[in-house]
Enzyme design. Structure first.
Site, PDB file in Angstrom:
ATOM      1  N   ASP A 115       0.794  -1.232   0.000  1.00  0.00           N
ATOM      2  CA  ASP A 115       0.000   0.000   0.000  1.00  0.00           C
ATOM      3  C   ASP A 115       0.827   1.283   0.000  1.00  0.00           C
ATOM      4  O   ASP A 115       0.275   2.368   0.133  1.00  0.00           O
ATOM      5  CB  ASP A 115      -0.954   0.008   1.184  1.00  0.00           C
ATOM      6  CG  ASP A 115      -0.236   0.026   2.526  1.00  0.00           C
ATOM      7  OD1 ASP A 115       0.911  -0.455   2.589  1.00  0.00           O
ATOM      8  OD2 ASP A 115      -0.817   0.511   3.500  1.00  0.00           O
ATOM      9  N   GLU A 116       2.122   1.190  -0.171  1.00  0.00           N
ATOM     10  CA  GLU A 116       2.966   2.370  -0.164  1.00  0.00           C
ATOM     11  C   GLU A 116       3.961   2.297  -1.313  1.00  0.00           C
ATOM     12  O   GLU A 116       4.322   1.218  -1.760  1.00  0.00           O
ATOM     13  CB  GLU A 116       3.767   2.473   1.141  1.00  0.00           C
ATOM     14  CG  GLU A 116       2.906   2.661   2.371  1.00  0.00           C
ATOM     15  CD  GLU A 116       3.738   2.802   3.628  1.00  0.00           C
ATOM     16  OE1 GLU A 116       4.731   3.568   3.612  1.00  0.00           O
ATOM     17  OE2 GLU A 116       3.403   2.158   4.615  1.00  0.00           O
TER      18      GLU A 116
END
Length: 134
Positions: A96-97
């Site tokens: 998610d990053e």
């Protein structure tokens, strides 16, 4: 992306809107941990890595949903497709990053902050989840 797994689950479970939700474990078997929680659950003291029974103690009304990695991977890929429209210099950090080097994109897309804000807006509009920029 913020509260990523929980945010994706909230999109797929609109009936849980306004309710504390956490992704992780198996509450029936009374084992497992919170992988992520939405902001409502976090405000009540639920934290990532907390045992499900502990989360239930601090937030009795919490709803647990099992993780669906295939779904989260699909959302992650869609986000990376958006990133790739701004740069090919993408360094993923987990699901998610990511770090994006947009230093070569300024002439076409604007300043780094302009690009970051545009990506944030597109992720929210196109995928339905929020993303922090910095």
């Amino acid at each position: 992306m913020n509260c990523f797994y929980a945010s994706v689950e909230m999109l797929h479970h609109p009936e849980f809107a306004g309710m504390p939700l956490a992704v992780g474990g198996d509450p029936e078997a009374r084992h497992g941990i919170v992988l992520t929680a939405n902001y409502i659950a976090k405000k009540k003291g639920v934290k990532t890595g907390m045992a499900l029974w502990q989360a239930k103690q601090v937030c009795p009304e919490i709803i647990f949903v099992p993780p669906r990695m295939d779904l989260y991977l699909r959302f992650s890929q869609m986000a990376r497709e958006i990133y790739s429209e701004y740069t090919d210099k993408i360094e993923p950090y987990g699901i998610d990053e990511a770090w994006l080097d947009v230093s070569d994109s300024g002439n076409l897309k604007g300043s780094g902050m302009t690009i970051a804000r545009e990506i944030s807006h597109r992720i929210k509009y196109e995928l339905g989840v929020t993303v922090s920029i910095g």
